[in-house]
Design a protein around this motif. Structure first.
Motif, PDB file in Angstrom:
ATOM      1  N   VAL A  77       0.833  -1.208   0.000  1.00  0.00           N
ATOM      2  CA  VAL A  77       0.000   0.000   0.000  1.00  0.00           C
ATOM      3  C   VAL A  77       0.865   1.254   0.000  1.00  0.00           C
ATOM      4  CG1 VAL A  77      -1.622   1.325   1.428  1.00  0.00           C
ATOM      5  CG2 VAL A  77      -2.007  -1.118   1.031  1.00  0.00           C
ATOM      6  N   LEU A 132      -0.672  -0.723   9.015  1.00  0.00           N
ATOM      7  CA  LEU A 132      -0.835   0.540   8.289  1.00  0.00           C
ATOM      8  C   LEU A 132      -0.534   1.730   9.186  1.00  0.00           C
ATOM      9  CD1 LEU A 132      -4.125  -0.221   6.307  1.00  0.00           C
ATOM     10  CD2 LEU A 132      -1.801  -0.147   5.379  1.00  0.00           C
ATOM     11  N   VAL A 186      -6.054  -0.356  -3.740  1.00  0.00           N
ATOM     12  CA  VAL A 186      -5.853  -0.493  -2.290  1.00  0.00           C
ATOM     13  C   VAL A 186      -7.054  -1.170  -1.653  1.00  0.00           C
ATOM     14  CG1 VAL A 186      -5.571   0.784  -0.134  1.00  0.00           C
ATOM     15  CG2 VAL A 186      -4.278   1.465  -2.161  1.00  0.00           C
ATOM     16  N   VAL A 227      -6.286   5.624   1.705  1.00  0.00           N
ATOM     17  CA  VAL A 227      -6.042   4.487   2.593  1.00  0.00           C
ATOM     18  C   VAL A 227      -7.089   4.455   3.703  1.00  0.00           C
ATOM     19  CG1 VAL A 227      -4.397   3.412   4.173  1.00  0.00           C
ATOM     20  CG2 VAL A 227      -3.580   4.470   2.058  1.00  0.00           C
TER      21      VAL A 227
END
Length: 360
Positions: free
Chosen positions: A186, A217, A195, A228
C-alpha cells in the motif's frame, strides 16, 4: 605437508558451474569456486553465457530469468552474507546446518539471513488473486533491517524496517506475513480501487484480521492518506460482516438457544444502556463482538466508553460475553462453550434488572 594440512578445493570448470543445478551464484561463491572477477566479467559480457542480474549476483545462463530466479536473486542481493557455504545453500533456496554437541538436535538455519520478500510479490506468493503475477512485476520488494547498507537497484526495491517480522516460508522463499506485506504494498500504491481490493481480499480470503492490517498501516504511517483511510473503513465493515456471519453460524451449529440479534438495551423510562450483538433475555446474557481496529485517540475514547457500558450492564446483573473475530474463526467450538456456560450460570445469579429491548 602433514596429514593435518587441509586441502584447498579444486576449482570447478566454468561449464560445470553452469550445469543448470545452480542457476544463481554470488561473486563470493564464484570466487570460492576459483572464478576470478575478471573471468566473471568476461562471462557476463554482452552476448556472453552469463548475466549479472544484480550487484554481485550472477545468473549462469543467457536467457531471461524465471520468476523463481528473480526472487532468489533479490534475496541473494539483500541477505547478509554468512560465508561461501551459506551463500551456496541460499542459491538453491535451501537451509544449511551448523555443528552441534553430541546428543543435541541439529538446528535449521535459514539460508537467507535478514531478508524476506514483501509487498506485491509477497501477496502473490500468499495466494492473492488481485495482485499481478510475478513475471509482470518490474520490482520485487525485499524487507531488510533499517541499518543495512543496501540500495534499490535493478529489480530489487529495498524496504527497511526497525524490526523484522517472522518470515513465512512459501515455495522455499522467506516471505513477510500478510499484514506486513500489505502495508509495504500500500505504501507504493496511489489508486484507491487497488488499495481497497487488496485490503478486502486480505479479510474476505481469510488471510488476516482487520485489526492486524490496521496496526501495520498505522505503524507505517499510512493512515494520513485519504484513499487508505477510505479503504480501511471498507475493510472494517467487511471484517464485521464476516464476524457476524461466524457468530450466527456458531449459535446454530452448536445448538445454542436463539438470541435476539443486534438490539439496544434501555432501562424503563431511563437512560440508554448501549447496543449488543446478541441478547438472551431469559438468561440476562449479552454478547458483544470486538471488531475494533485502533487508529486514533478517538478509538481509545470509544473503547473507554465501551468498558463503562459493560460495567453498567454487569452492575444490573447482566452477564456480558466478549468475543473477537479471531476467536470465532479459530475456535468456534470453544467460544460456543463459553456462551453456553454463561447461559447455564444464569440460574445461580440474582435476578437481573428489568431492561427494555429495542431493535437497532
Amino acid at each position: 605437508m602433514t596429514h593435518n594440512t587441509p586441502l584447498s578445493p579444486r576449482p570447478r570448470p566454468l561449464h560445470e558451474l553452469a550445469d543448470g543445478r545452480r542457476p544463481l551464484m554470488t561473486a563470493a561463491q564464484l570466487r570460492a569456486h576459483g572464478v576470478s572477477a575478471a573471468e566473471t566479467n568476461e562471462q557476463c559480457r554482452p552476448g556472453g553465457p552469463w548475466q549479472q542480474l544484480l550487484p554481485n549476483v550472477v545468473l549462469l545462463h543467457p536467457g531471461p530469468p524465471t520468476s523463481e530466479e528473480r526472487l532468489h536473486a533479490v534475496l541473494l542481493y539483500a541477505a547478509r552474507d554468512r560465508g561461501p557455504g551459506a551463500a551456496s545453500a541460499a542459491a538453491h533456496g535451501v537451509s544449511v546446518s551448523v555443528p552441534v554437541q553430541p546428543g543435541g538436535e541439529q538446528p535449521r538455519v535459514p539460508a537467507y539471513t535478514e531478508a524476506m520478500i514483501t509487498g506485491l510479490a509477497a501477496l502473490t506468493l500468499h495466494g492473492f488473486s488481485s495482485t499481478p503475477p510475478l513475471p509482470s512485476l518490474d520490482l520485487i520488494d525485499v524487507l531488510v533491517p533499517r541499518l543495512r547498507r543496501l540500495r534499490t537497484t535493478g529489480c530489487a526495491r529495498v524496504v527497511r524496517t526497525a524490526a523484522l517480522p517472522t518470515a513465512v516460508e512459501l515455495t522455499g522463499v522467506p516471505v513477510a506475513p500478510v499484514a506486513r506485506a500489505l502495508a509495504d504494498a500500500v505504501a507504493e500504491l496511489t489508486d484507491p480501487g487497488t488499495v481497497r481490493r487488496l485490503l478486502t481480499e486480505a479479510v474476505r480470503g481469510g488471510h488476516c484480521e482487520p485489526a492486524a492490517v490496521v496496526r501495520e498501516l498505522n505503524r507505517a504511517r499510512l493512515l494520513s492518506r485519504p484513499h487508505v483511510v477510505d479503504a480501511v473503513d471498507s475493510l472494517v465493515a467487511e471484517g464485521r460482516a464476516l464476524a457476524e456471519q461466524r457468530l450466527y453460524r456458531m449459535v446454530r451449529e452448536h445448538g445454542l438457544p436463539e438470541p435476539v440479534w443486534n438490539v439496544d438495551l434501555r432501562l424503563p423510562g431511563g437512560p440508554h444502556l448501549g447496543g449488543v450483538d446478541a441478547f438472551w433475555p431469559e438468561h440476562a446474557v449479552a454478547l458483544e463482538l470486538d471488531t475494533r481496529a485502533h487508529r486514533t485517540r478517538e478509538d481509545d475514547a470509544a473503547w473507554a466508553e465501551h468498558a463503562r457500558k459493560r460495567e453498567h450492564l454487569e452492575r444490573l446483573a447482566i452477564t456480558v460475553v466478549h468475543l473477537t473475530p479471531r476467536k470465532l474463526r479459530d475456535c468456534p467450538e470453544h467460544q460456543a462453550a463459553v456462551v453456553r456456560t454463561a447461559l447455564m450460570a444464569a440460574g445461580d445469579r440474582e435476578p437481573a434488572a428489568y431492561v427494555v429491548v429495542l431493535p437497532r
